[in-house]
Design a protein around this motif. Structure first.
Motif, PDB file in Angstrom:
ATOM      1  N   VAL A 143       2.958  -1.559  -6.146  1.00  0.00           N
ATOM      2  CA  VAL A 143       2.005  -1.106  -5.932  1.00  0.00           C
ATOM      3  C   VAL A 143       0.915  -0.698  -6.698  1.00  0.00           C
ATOM      4  O   VAL A 143      -0.107  -1.031  -5.689  1.00  0.00           O
ATOM      5  CB  VAL A 143       2.374   0.186  -6.533  1.00  0.00           C
ATOM      6  N   ARG A 144       0.978  -1.563  -7.837  1.00  0.00           N
ATOM      7  CA  ARG A 144      -0.122  -2.282  -8.787  1.00  0.00           C
ATOM      8  C   ARG A 144      -1.677  -2.806  -8.240  1.00  0.00           C
ATOM      9  O   ARG A 144      -2.281  -3.806  -8.708  1.00  0.00           O
ATOM     10  CB  ARG A 144       0.028  -2.452 -10.388  1.00  0.00           C
ATOM     11  N   ASN A 145      -0.601  -4.277  -7.238  1.00  0.00           N
ATOM     12  CA  ASN A 145      -1.711  -5.473  -6.950  1.00  0.00           C
ATOM     13  C   ASN A 145      -1.794  -5.088  -5.893  1.00  0.00           C
ATOM     14  O   ASN A 145      -1.912  -4.802  -4.517  1.00  0.00           O
ATOM     15  CB  ASN A 145      -0.015  -6.174  -6.168  1.00  0.00           C
ATOM     16  N   ALA A 146      -3.702  -5.051  -6.183  1.00  0.00           N
ATOM     17  CA  ALA A 146      -3.935  -4.162  -4.630  1.00  0.00           C
ATOM     18  C   ALA A 146      -4.566  -5.259  -3.831  1.00  0.00           C
ATOM     19  O   ALA A 146      -5.097  -5.125  -2.732  1.00  0.00           O
ATOM     20  CB  ALA A 146      -5.470  -4.303  -5.395  1.00  0.00           C
ATOM     21  N   THR A 147      -3.725  -6.653  -4.099  1.00  0.00           N
ATOM     22  CA  THR A 147      -3.907  -7.432  -3.072  1.00  0.00           C
ATOM     23  C   THR A 147      -2.353  -7.775  -1.859  1.00  0.00           C
ATOM     24  O   THR A 147      -2.863  -8.327  -1.004  1.00  0.00           O
ATOM     25  CB  THR A 147      -4.753  -8.919  -2.860  1.00  0.00           C
ATOM     26  N   ALA A 148      -1.560  -6.892  -2.374  1.00  0.00           N
ATOM     27  CA  ALA A 148      -0.192  -7.302  -1.406  1.00  0.00           C
ATOM     28  C   ALA A 148      -0.539  -6.774  -0.263  1.00  0.00           C
ATOM     29  O   ALA A 148      -0.777  -5.018   0.229  1.00  0.00           O
ATOM     30  CB  ALA A 148       0.740  -6.891  -2.457  1.00  0.00           C
ATOM     31  N   LYS A 149      -0.178  -6.929   0.545  1.00  0.00           N
ATOM     32  CA  LYS A 149      -0.122  -6.470   1.721  1.00  0.00           C
ATOM     33  C   LYS A 149       1.198  -5.668   2.177  1.00  0.00           C
ATOM     34  O   LYS A 149       1.833  -5.899   2.696  1.00  0.00           O
ATOM     35  CB  LYS A 149      -0.950  -7.378   2.998  1.00  0.00           C
ATOM     36  N   ILE A 150       1.064  -4.474   2.555  1.00  0.00           N
ATOM     37  CA  ILE A 150       2.512  -3.585   2.314  1.00  0.00           C
ATOM     38  C   ILE A 150       2.239  -3.116   4.185  1.00  0.00           C
ATOM     39  O   ILE A 150       1.497  -2.355   4.379  1.00  0.00           O
ATOM     40  CB  ILE A 150       2.412  -2.549   1.691  1.00  0.00           C
ATOM     41  N   SER A 151       3.517  -2.703   4.602  1.00  0.00           N
ATOM     42  CA  SER A 151       3.498  -2.527   5.996  1.00  0.00           C
ATOM     43  C   SER A 151       4.085  -1.015   5.938  1.00  0.00           C
ATOM     44  O   SER A 151       4.817  -0.612   4.587  1.00  0.00           O
ATOM     45  CB  SER A 151       4.877  -3.221   6.418  1.00  0.00           C
ATOM     46  N   SER A 152       3.788  -0.350   6.712  1.00  0.00           N
ATOM     47  CA  SER A 152       3.863   1.147   7.324  1.00  0.00           C
ATOM     48  C   SER A 152       5.236   1.295   6.505  1.00  0.00           C
ATOM     49  O   SER A 152       5.923   2.002   6.077  1.00  0.00           O
ATOM     50  CB  SER A 152       3.375   1.374   8.526  1.00  0.00           C
ATOM     51  N   ALA A 153       6.247   0.954   7.213  1.00  0.00           N
ATOM     52  CA  ALA A 153       7.697   1.016   6.833  1.00  0.00           C
ATOM     53  C   ALA A 153       8.557   0.702   5.288  1.00  0.00           C
ATOM     54  O   ALA A 153       8.734   1.834   4.844  1.00  0.00           O
ATOM     55  CB  ALA A 153       8.442   0.034   7.640  1.00  0.00           C
ATOM     56  N   SER A 154       7.487   0.264   5.090  1.00  0.00           N
ATOM     57  CA  SER A 154       7.984  -0.347   3.787  1.00  0.00           C
ATOM     58  C   SER A 154       6.532   0.539   2.681  1.00  0.00           C
ATOM     59  O   SER A 154       6.978   1.237   1.388  1.00  0.00           O
ATOM     60  CB  SER A 154       7.087  -1.520   2.462  1.00  0.00           C
ATOM     61  N   TYR A 155       6.160   0.927   3.170  1.00  0.00           N
ATOM     62  CA  TYR A 155       5.268   2.214   2.138  1.00  0.00           C
ATOM     63  C   TYR A 155       5.842   3.438   2.699  1.00  0.00           C
ATOM     64  O   TYR A 155       6.406   4.206   1.027  1.00  0.00           O
ATOM     65  CB  TYR A 155       3.724   2.985   3.380  1.00  0.00           C
ATOM     66  N   GLU A 156       6.757   3.710   3.409  1.00  0.00           N
ATOM     67  CA  GLU A 156       7.560   4.877   3.866  1.00  0.00           C
ATOM     68  C   GLU A 156       9.184   5.112   2.710  1.00  0.00           C
ATOM     69  O   GLU A 156       9.668   5.686   2.038  1.00  0.00           O
ATOM     70  CB  GLU A 156       8.656   4.727   5.582  1.00  0.00           C
ATOM     71  N   THR A 157       9.247   3.372   2.486  1.00  0.00           N
ATOM     72  CA  THR A 157      10.227   3.321   1.889  1.00  0.00           C
ATOM     73  C   THR A 157       9.391   3.396   0.292  1.00  0.00           C
ATOM     74  O   THR A 157      10.328   4.480  -0.510  1.00  0.00           O
ATOM     75  CB  THR A 157      10.794   1.317   1.775  1.00  0.00           C
TER      76      THR A 157
END
Length: 198
Positions: A143-157
């Protein structure tokens, strides 16, 4: 020089010297070696790894971390070492493919996973795998990795996990790409200060 060290052990050559000599030879001659030679060098390095001081292995990993011409096998050997040796390569090496990084997440320990989570510009397949972790330190690094691409599904998790892991709440809410609806959902369980921020 390497042949001399191997043939004349009483010359005072240490395991460290042989390890570094083989690693240097591997690094410089990598593309010109045949499969048998590569396998032999990998085997020598594997056998010596246990006996070579960690500081020397770390120095080698740091030297190879941003080297785009380093032999892939040598990088993989060092990535499977202790986290102190592996970290500079996991975070910086451009030679680590997504499939290698996914294997690390599946097979390596938590500290290796944390390093992967801090790697710049990790894509959705990698962040999806990391978001499934139950280790708070891995999730925080992600979560602290500002350049990581996170999907909506992973955000839900991640949002669901933040119910139980309060340390995850603030860094999650402060991500500019967190879907607003998920941020609003978090109002149910976050502190008043974070509710105000949302």
């Amino acid at each position: 020089r390497l042949a001399q060290l191997a043939m004349n052990p009483q010359s005072g050559a240490s395991r460290e010297e042989i390890y570094l000599a083989v690693a240097s030879l591997y690094r410089i001659q990598g593309s010109g070696l045949n499969n048998r030679e590569r396998e032999l060098m990998r085997e020598i390095l594997k056998r010596l790894t246990r006996d070579v001081e960690m500081a020397i292995r770390i120095a080698l990993a740091e030297r190879l971390a941003e080297d785009t011409t380093a032999p892939h096998d040598l990088i993989l050997l060092l990535v499977d070492d202790t986290i102190e040796v592996a970290r500079p390569l996991i975070i910086n090496s451009p030679l680590l493919t997504e499939s290698v990084v996914l294997r690390l997440i599946a097979e390596a320990g938590m500290s290796h996973q944390e390093a992967v989570a801090g790697r710049p510009h990790i894509g959705v397949p990698v962040t999806d795998a990391l978001a499934k972790s139950d280790a708070e330190s891995v999730l925080l690094a992600l979560v602290r990795n500002a350049t990581a691409k996170i999907s909506s599904a992973s955000y839900e998790t991640l949002v669901q996990k933040s119910r139980a892991l309060s340390g995850l709440q603030e860094p999650l809410i402060r991500r500019p790409d967190l879907p607003p609806q998920l941020a609003n959902n978090m109002c149910e369980w976050v502190s008043d200060a974070l509710k105000t921020y949302i």
